[in-house]
Design a protein around this motif. Structure first.
Motif, PDB file in Angstrom:
ATOM      1  N   SER A  70       0.738  -1.030  -0.005  1.00 26.89           N
ATOM      2  CA  SER A  70      -0.052  -0.013  -0.045  1.00 26.89           C
ATOM      3  C   SER A  70       0.822   1.192   0.038  1.00 26.89           C
ATOM      4  O   SER A  70       0.589   2.538  -0.003  1.00 26.89           O
ATOM      5  CB  SER A  70      -1.007  -0.008   1.200  1.00 26.89           C
ATOM      6  OG  SER A  70       0.053   0.051   2.568  1.00 26.89           O
ATOM      7  N   TYR A  96      -0.840   3.306  -7.356  1.00 26.19           N
ATOM      8  CA  TYR A  96      -0.716   1.722  -7.296  1.00 26.19           C
ATOM      9  C   TYR A  96       0.904   1.467  -7.693  1.00 26.19           C
ATOM     10  O   TYR A  96       1.452   2.278  -8.413  1.00 26.19           O
ATOM     11  CB  TYR A  96      -1.515   1.146  -8.364  1.00 26.19           C
ATOM     12  CG  TYR A  96      -3.041   1.040  -8.351  1.00 26.19           C
ATOM     13  CD1 TYR A  96      -4.042   1.171  -9.321  1.00 26.19           C
ATOM     14  CD2 TYR A  96      -3.429   1.337  -6.905  1.00 26.19           C
ATOM     15  CE1 TYR A  96      -5.266   1.062  -9.125  1.00 26.19           C
ATOM     16  CE2 TYR A  96      -4.860   1.475  -6.727  1.00 26.19           C
ATOM     17  CZ  TYR A  96      -5.686   1.450  -7.870  1.00 26.19           C
ATOM     18  OH  TYR A  96      -7.040   1.354  -7.609  1.00 26.19           O
ATOM     19  N   HIS A 115     -12.272   5.104  -5.604  1.00 30.77           N
ATOM     20  CA  HIS A 115     -11.267   4.464  -4.544  1.00 30.77           C
ATOM     21  C   HIS A 115     -10.363   5.709  -4.154  1.00 30.77           C
ATOM     22  O   HIS A 115     -10.140   6.716  -4.551  1.00 30.77           O
ATOM     23  CB  HIS A 115     -10.439   3.461  -5.301  1.00 30.77           C
ATOM     24  CG  HIS A 115      -9.332   3.968  -6.433  1.00 30.77           C
ATOM     25  ND1 HIS A 115      -8.108   3.996  -6.203  1.00 30.77           N
ATOM     26  CD2 HIS A 115      -9.714   4.332  -7.882  1.00 30.77           C
ATOM     27  CE1 HIS A 115      -7.633   4.640  -7.522  1.00 30.77           C
ATOM     28  NE2 HIS A 115      -8.375   4.617  -8.165  1.00 30.77           N
ATOM     29  N   TYR A 116      -9.498   5.203  -3.118  1.00 35.95           N
ATOM     30  CA  TYR A 116      -8.446   6.025  -2.592  1.00 35.95           C
ATOM     31  C   TYR A 116      -7.196   6.009  -3.358  1.00 35.95           C
ATOM     32  O   TYR A 116      -7.050   4.832  -4.015  1.00 35.95           O
ATOM     33  CB  TYR A 116      -8.337   5.512  -1.085  1.00 35.95           C
ATOM     34  CG  TYR A 116      -9.443   6.029  -0.265  1.00 35.95           C
ATOM     35  CD1 TYR A 116     -10.314   5.118   0.053  1.00 35.95           C
ATOM     36  CD2 TYR A 116      -9.325   7.258   0.299  1.00 35.95           C
ATOM     37  CE1 TYR A 116     -11.578   5.513   0.617  1.00 35.95           C
ATOM     38  CE2 TYR A 116     -10.481   7.742   1.268  1.00 35.95           C
ATOM     39  CZ  TYR A 116     -11.612   6.553   1.674  1.00 35.95           C
ATOM     40  OH  TYR A 116     -12.806   6.986   2.037  1.00 35.95           O
ATOM     41  N   LYS A 173      -7.392   3.970   2.818  1.00 36.88           N
ATOM     42  CA  LYS A 173      -6.540   4.181   1.569  1.00 36.88           C
ATOM     43  C   LYS A 173      -5.990   2.655   1.298  1.00 36.88           C
ATOM     44  O   LYS A 173      -5.570   2.159   0.277  1.00 36.88           O
ATOM     45  CB  LYS A 173      -5.399   4.984   1.640  1.00 36.88           C
ATOM     46  CG  LYS A 173      -5.752   6.412   1.385  1.00 36.88           C
ATOM     47  CD  LYS A 173      -4.644   7.532   1.845  1.00 36.88           C
ATOM     48  CE  LYS A 173      -5.267   8.916   1.780  1.00 36.88           C
ATOM     49  NZ  LYS A 173      -4.139   9.824   2.094  1.00 36.88           N
ATOM     50  N   GLN A 208      -8.888   0.319   0.268  1.00 38.20           N
ATOM     51  CA  GLN A 208      -9.486   0.790  -0.593  1.00 38.20           C
ATOM     52  C   GLN A 208     -10.944   0.283  -0.850  1.00 38.20           C
ATOM     53  O   GLN A 208     -11.274   0.165  -2.257  1.00 38.20           O
ATOM     54  CB  GLN A 208      -8.296   0.408  -2.158  1.00 38.20           C
ATOM     55  CG  GLN A 208      -7.304   1.134  -1.979  1.00 38.20           C
ATOM     56  CD  GLN A 208      -6.562   1.132  -3.699  1.00 38.20           C
ATOM     57  OE1 GLN A 208      -7.232   0.761  -4.321  1.00 38.20           O
ATOM     58  NE2 GLN A 208      -5.293   1.638  -3.559  1.00 38.20           N
ATOM     59  N   VAL A 232      -8.773   0.331 -13.764  1.00 37.24           N
ATOM     60  CA  VAL A 232      -8.719   0.714 -12.333  1.00 37.24           C
ATOM     61  C   VAL A 232      -9.560  -0.257 -11.498  1.00 37.24           C
ATOM     62  O   VAL A 232      -9.596  -0.637 -10.467  1.00 37.24           O
ATOM     63  CB  VAL A 232      -9.143   2.375 -12.190  1.00 37.24           C
ATOM     64  CG1 VAL A 232      -9.444   2.649 -10.926  1.00 37.24           C
ATOM     65  CG2 VAL A 232      -7.985   3.047 -12.746  1.00 37.24           C
ATOM     66  N   SER A 269      -7.805  -3.622 -10.826  1.00 37.41           N
ATOM     67  CA  SER A 269      -6.688  -3.064 -10.037  1.00 37.41           C
ATOM     68  C   SER A 269      -7.348  -3.088  -8.537  1.00 37.41           C
ATOM     69  O   SER A 269      -6.603  -3.411  -7.512  1.00 37.41           O
ATOM     70  CB  SER A 269      -5.934  -1.952 -10.498  1.00 37.41           C
ATOM     71  OG  SER A 269      -4.753  -1.802  -9.593  1.00 37.41           O
ATOM     72  N   GLN A 270      -8.247  -2.134  -8.296  1.00 35.52           N
ATOM     73  CA  GLN A 270      -9.015  -1.936  -7.264  1.00 35.52           C
ATOM     74  C   GLN A 270      -9.613  -3.340  -6.514  1.00 35.52           C
ATOM     75  O   GLN A 270      -9.308  -3.424  -5.381  1.00 35.52           O
ATOM     76  CB  GLN A 270     -10.097  -0.810  -7.144  1.00 35.52           C
ATOM     77  CG  GLN A 270     -10.391  -0.412  -5.746  1.00 35.52           C
ATOM     78  CD  GLN A 270     -11.328   0.726  -5.709  1.00 35.52           C
ATOM     79  OE1 GLN A 270     -11.473   1.242  -6.954  1.00 35.52           O
ATOM     80  NE2 GLN A 270     -11.782   1.243  -4.725  1.00 35.52           N
ATOM     81  N   THR A 271     -10.322  -4.036  -7.245  1.00 34.45           N
ATOM     82  CA  THR A 271     -10.525  -5.445  -6.705  1.00 34.45           C
ATOM     83  C   THR A 271      -9.538  -6.248  -6.225  1.00 34.45           C
ATOM     84  O   THR A 271      -9.410  -6.742  -5.120  1.00 34.45           O
ATOM     85  CB  THR A 271     -11.331  -6.279  -7.939  1.00 34.45           C
ATOM     86  OG1 THR A 271     -12.361  -5.427  -8.681  1.00 34.45           O
ATOM     87  CG2 THR A 271     -11.701  -7.673  -7.396  1.00 34.45           C
ATOM     88  N   HIS A 303      -6.723  -4.975  -5.214  1.00 36.95           N
ATOM     89  CA  HIS A 303      -6.105  -4.347  -3.803  1.00 36.95           C
ATOM     90  C   HIS A 303      -6.871  -4.664  -2.820  1.00 36.95           C
ATOM     91  O   HIS A 303      -6.484  -5.011  -1.573  1.00 36.95           O
ATOM     92  CB  HIS A 303      -6.059  -2.977  -4.160  1.00 36.95           C
ATOM     93  CG  HIS A 303      -4.535  -2.407  -4.610  1.00 36.95           C
ATOM     94  ND1 HIS A 303      -4.541  -2.431  -5.986  1.00 36.95           N
ATOM     95  CD2 HIS A 303      -3.906  -1.778  -4.235  1.00 36.95           C
ATOM     96  CE1 HIS A 303      -3.303  -1.748  -6.427  1.00 36.95           C
ATOM     97  NE2 HIS A 303      -2.599  -1.427  -5.184  1.00 36.95           N
ATOM     98  N   ILE A 304      -8.445  -4.743  -2.979  1.00 32.39           N
ATOM     99  CA  ILE A 304      -9.111  -5.010  -1.701  1.00 32.39           C
ATOM    100  C   ILE A 304      -8.961  -6.513  -1.248  1.00 32.39           C
ATOM    101  O   ILE A 304      -8.755  -6.475  -0.169  1.00 32.39           O
ATOM    102  CB  ILE A 304     -10.566  -4.792  -2.290  1.00 32.39           C
ATOM    103  CG1 ILE A 304     -10.950  -3.469  -2.505  1.00 32.39           C
ATOM    104  CG2 ILE A 304     -11.603  -5.483  -1.121  1.00 32.39           C
ATOM    105  CD1 ILE A 304     -12.480  -2.989  -3.134  1.00 32.39           C
TER     106      ILE A 304
END
Length: 1033
Positions: free
Chosen positions: A13, A22, A37-38, A328, A331, A809, A812-814, A816-817
């Motif tokens: 992170s 990212y 997202h953050y 953050k 996310q 995005v 990528s956010q999926t 990251h979570i």
């Protein structure tokens, strides 16, 4: 890779060069996403350490030795499960107390104890890494395109809590013995498994993905260019994405390998059914802060005891992180989906109306929050402390009341604003325009009488239906008749206004030809009470089709029609709604004239976003004028070709209206759908001239709003009208630390005018938990609300960013979570295992459905107008609507019990669930298909269609014949129940197996590889898993 144990990687992170913090290779470096997202964590934030959690005892029992592979169940065309059906929810925590003495309690939901991380983490679902011999576009380290993963032992049995499924290898023929249960960390035998209490996710099988032959061109992903894969292009050789377009070469390298049983990966159907098993039919009370409500698909009775019903407000998570650094890192979007005028069932209490007379509602002097259950009365009841800003206010003398022994007012239960989460105030004149009471709103029907609408029968059908529908105008519960006035306009290149004064024997027409400066040619007689002018209106509706029967005028105007409606409502000094029935692109010389700009060559280029934007600023200015005048626009569109929905529909969306679209309209096939839509639209409960404000307690604030709304500033959400189907999604961000003790409070206040002309203030309140433990955030998430947020934020973002960037995005956010959960909440395990939080185990399948939707898919085969239409619909959808839209309902009709009231159990949206001997009903809220296998049961064919065999069925029919048979009555009842829950009426399309019409039906089998280029659920899961591994390495 094969060793058991967990090595903590560097904190992923931390800020990295690249997209929004990212790591390099994610997204497009030059662009920082401002949606959904953050960004990266602060450079000064300390590295995040994985939380050491003791593993929960594994659930379920191991399968028998030498067990045969799961067999297909002929009846449901699905898997057979042995043993007990496992519920979704774990048992109640030790020491839990019932939520209410008067109603049933719920297992783990609803008890707010100090949020610590001493207990076991929430159940997680883990999957074997299926990436052997596979190259995935845009994922992996540079040069990893040709790397192969070592093969592990055979897969274990059913999903278990914190169980680990090692990577599969090719199996030799003959019986196989699954390994015994192992310890999560070192592979030693684990303790005995407990009886199943967590939902079973099926049996794991064996699978190796197909990989490309070297030298073959790479498979394409979401776009027609190589760059259109889910992830951004990483350094190294080009890699293929599994969701290839039809026709691309995907061939085996090496010996044939067994496929993974689809039942071994998380299923939305099982999650939905598990929630129904544990919570359906119960009473859900809202008296506990931060409890997670039943899913939108679960029918239960909701009892307001201090927090707003989930019918009004649903959150992406019911436990907010205490700091922005935590937010953050995870996310997980912090958002609420608010449906302020939602309809409540008859067995639930309607909203109470509070009237303080001329004084008006009681509010905090500092933050202006309204009196609610979060206000704390002090000093014997003479003062109260605001729960939102902590300001201490004096209690007005008329409102004073003594406190009881626990410091609560003795009239607590007598005042809705003190004891309930939702209630209404009668607004004083201070809340009215010009400080005078509003006038009841008006409905103006504006009919395009150009050649297309007359020729296809639309004009005649509208006029015939309005004769009966105007008797059904909405009214307050105790009113004898509706207070709404009505008016009529017809138009082509010019406008025709009608005087329907009750004193006239015949209606009078007045024509306005100057489209540049539209004016209202009459005041008295244009807006009338329907009951008083019934005979004149009936005469008019009978004459309109005949007056224009021989017209040859094919050109139309559009913007001047809306301008005329605004002028009429201004002259009457009231709010209202325009019902516009329009046929084609407005090409006549007038303001708002549009040209055909349907250029498919722009798809998958940086200019693709222009296809979703209006051609010019005329319609945006028009929308602003509409909102200022309280003028809502509903558009019924009957196009035969491109009509520029992105431009014409903008006014509809920004004024809180609804768009309906009927391509190539024919009265006999599309008429029933249109009539149902018009009837629902006229009858629905609605509020006009609305302003919504969302207030929060200190530490966080609303930052972004999504929906059919207009905003002149950063805080006031303006809507010309808001009806019972519309929802606004609000995103929150931290501006300070939150406290675990006080939690997070949200108040939504909607000021609006009712259909009988009364100004009211509707208030919804909800309190959420706050925690510094990451596990608490994850176990309080609601995936359905998350997808609603992701869809709206992405659909808003495509106006400003290339679609590829938006898709990147989202993926990528999926990752990251899920990686954050793996790192901070899950027990140590091999990196080769995919671990999903229990509350998010269907996030990947829903996210893949969103990415494959027509709006984001970027396929030239999808009409531009259809993409713009779906985008505008989704922006106003509530959680239940987006859940159904992105993951359609698929029912095996051939299994229905004609003697039972229940519908057949839904199955997963995959071709594997279909069978030649089956009949399946599919619905997504916009369209409905009845798929018939070539060997459909003859008794069903005869009972439903009244024909002797499959060959005699005509697919052109869009309504089922009313056959007096149990099968027909049951199926029509099922269809009616589905229709009643949806805002739009769905036209039934009958699809026979192996017909050409199968294409749109198969496109909605969302777990399969899309015909237009999207990945299958399984392949997408592998992509996300590889990205997670990259983040953690």
């Amino acid at each position: 890779m094969s060793q058991q144990g967990y090595v903590a990687p560097p904190p992923y992170s931390q800020p990295q060069p690249g997209l929004g913090g990212y790591p390099p290779g994610f997204g497009t470096p030059v662009m920082s996403p401002t949606y959904g997202h953050y960004g990266g964590a602060s450079p000064t934030s300390p590295p995040s350490q994985p939380t050491a959690l003791k593993s929960a005892a594994p659930y379920g029992t191991p399968g028998p030795l030498n067990a045969p592979p799961p067999t297909q169940n002929n009846l449901h065309n699905g898997p057979n499960f042995s043993g007990n059906f496992m519920q979704r929810l774990p048992g109640p925590p030790p020491g839990a107390t019932p939520t209410s003495n008067a109603s049933p309690s719920y297992p783990p939901y609803g008890h707010s104890s100090p949020l610590t991380n001493n207990g076991p983490p929430p159940p997680v679902h883990q999957m074997t890494n299926q990436l052997n011999n596979m190259q995935i576009g845009g994922y992996g380290h540079p040069g990893s395109g040709s790397s192969q993963m070592p093969l592990g032992p055979g897969m274990q049995g059913p999903y278990t809590s914190q169980s680990h499924l090692p990577a599969p290898g090719p199996l030799a023929p003959g019986p196989h013995v699954p390994p015994g249960p192992t310890n999560n960390i070192n592979g030693l035998p684990s303790e005995p498994r407990l009886p199943p209490t967590s939902m079973q996710d099926g049996i794991a099988g064996h699978h190796n993905f197909q990989s490309q032959i070297p030298g073959q061109p790479p498979n394409l992903g979401y776009s027609l260019q190589n760059s259109g894969n889910y992830g951004a292009q990483l350094p190294g050789p080009p890699m293929s994405y599994p969701g290839a377009f039809p026709g691309s070469q995907q061939q085996m390298s090496g010996p044939p390998q067994k496929k993974l049983d689809p039942d071994s990966i998380p299923s939305p159907i099982q999650v939905i059914d598990g929630d129904k098993v544990s919570r359906a039919g119960q009473v859900y009370t809202t008296n506990v802060r931060g409890q997670v409500p039943p899913l939108v698909t679960t029918d239960c009775t909701i009892q307001d005891q201090g927090n707003a019903s989930p019918r009004y407000i649903r959150c992406t998570t019911y436990c907010f992180p205490t700091s922005s650094d935590m937010a953050k890192q995870a996310q997980i979007p912090l958002a609420a989906v608010i449906k302020p005028l939602a309809v409540v069932p008859q067995n639930e209490t309607p909203l109470y109306l509070v009237n303080h007379g001329e004084t008006g509602p009681i509010r905090c002097n500092r933050c202006k929050a309204y009196m609610c259950p979060f206000m704390q009365f002090i000093e014997g009841g003479r003062r109260y402390q605001c729960g939102f800003c902590n300001c201490v206010n004096d209690v007005p003398p008329f409102y004073f009341q003594h406190l009881d022994h626990i410091g609560r007012r003795v009239d607590y239960y007598e005042r809705p604003e003190l004891s309930l989460g939702s209630y209404e105030y009668v607004a004083s004149l201070d809340y009215c325009r010009k400080n005078k009471p509003p006038i009841a709103p008006a409905y103006i029907f504006m009919i395009d009488v150009s050649y297309n609408n007359v020729k296809n029968g639309v004009v005649r059908l509208i006029c015939e239906e309005l004769k009966t529908l105007l008797d059904r105008l909405p009214s307050e519960d105790n009113a004898e008749s509706s207070a709404i006035r009505v008016g009529f306009v017809t138009y082509n290149k010019v406008l025709h206004f009608y005087n329907v004064n009750s004193n006239l024997a015949q209606p009078q027409m007045m024509v306005v030809t100057d489209m540049a400066e539209v004016f209202l040619p009459l005041l008295d007689g244009f807006l009338v009470n329907f009951k008083e002018s019934r005979s004149v209106i009936h005469n008019l509706l009978g004459q309109i089709p005949e007056m224009f029967a021989d017209t040859n005028e094919s050109e139309t105007v559009f913007a001047p029609v809306i301008q005329a409606g605004i002028e009429a409502l201004k002259a009457a000094d009231c709010a209202g709604k325009l019902f516009i029935f329009h046929s084609s692109l407005p090409t006549a010389e007038a303001p708002g004239k549009l040209k055909n700009r349907d250029d498919r060559k722009l798809i998958n280029t940086d200019k693709e976003k222009t296809l979703f934007m209006p051609q010019n600023n005329v319609y945006e200015h028009l929308a602003k004028d509409c909102v200022a005048a309280g003028c809502c626009v509903d558009l019924f569109l009957f196009p035969n070709q491109y009509a520029d929905v992105a431009s014409m529909g903008l006014v509809t969306m920004l004024t809180g209206g609804t768009m309906y679209k009927y391509n190539h309209f024919q009265v006999h096939t599309d008429g029933p759908q249109f009539i149902n839509d018009l009837r629902k639209d006229i009858e629905k409960q609605i509020g006009f001239d609305a302003i919504m404000r969302v207030r929060t307690s200190t530490g966080f604030r609303p930052t972004d709003f999504f929906g059919g709304i207009f905003m002149n500033n950063t805080t006031d959400v303006e809507m010309a009208a808001v009806d019972c189907d519309k929802a606004v999604t609000v995103e929150f961000k931290h501006d300070d630390k939150l406290s675990e003790d006080t939690g997070a409070l949200i108040q939504c206040a909607l000021l609006y005018t009712t259909i009988n002309g009364q100004r009211r203030l509707l208030v919804h309140n909800i309190s959420l938990n706050c925690s510094s433990q990451m596990a608490d955030i994850y176990k309080s998430c609601e995936t359905d609300a998350l997808i609603n947020f992701f869809a709206k934020s992405a659909y808003k973002a495509i106006l400003h960013h290339p679609l590829k960037t938006v898709r990147d995005v989202l993926v990528s956010q999926t990752a990251h979570i899920l990686a954050c959960y793996r790192k901070n909440c899950a027990s140590p395990s091999a990196v080769s295992q995919l671990i999903l939080p229990d509350s998010m185990k269907v996030l990947p399948v829903y996210m893949n459905c969103l990415l494959k939707n027509d709006v984001l898919i970027g396929s030239p085969e999808v009409p531009t107008d259809e993409r713009a239409f779906q985008r505008q619909l989704v922006m106003s959808m509530d959680v239940a609507s987006t859940q159904l839209f992105f993951y359609p309902l698929l029912l095996p009709i051939h299994t229905m019990d004609t003697k039972s009231d229940a519908a057949p159990a839904a199955v997963r949206c995959s071709e594997e669930r279909l069978s030649e001997g089956g009949m399946f009903l599919l619905a997504n809220g916009i369209c409905m298909f009845l798929w018939l296998g070539v060997s459909s049961p003859p008794e069903f064919i005869q009972g439903i269609f009244n024909v002797p065999s499959f060959a005699h069925i005509t697919p052109e029919a869009t309504l089922l014949p009313e056959v007096d048979s149990p099968h027909s009555k049951k199926l029509r009842s099922i269809i009616e129940n589905i229709q009643n829950k949806c805002e739009h009426s769905m036209k039934l399309v009958i699809v026979k197996q192996k017909d050409k019409a199968e294409m749109p039906f198969r496109q909605l089998l969302v777990e399969d590889k899309s015909l237009l280029g999207g990945a299958s659920y399984m392949d997408f899961l592998c992509c996300v898993h590889k990205e997670i591994r990259q983040l953690l390495s």
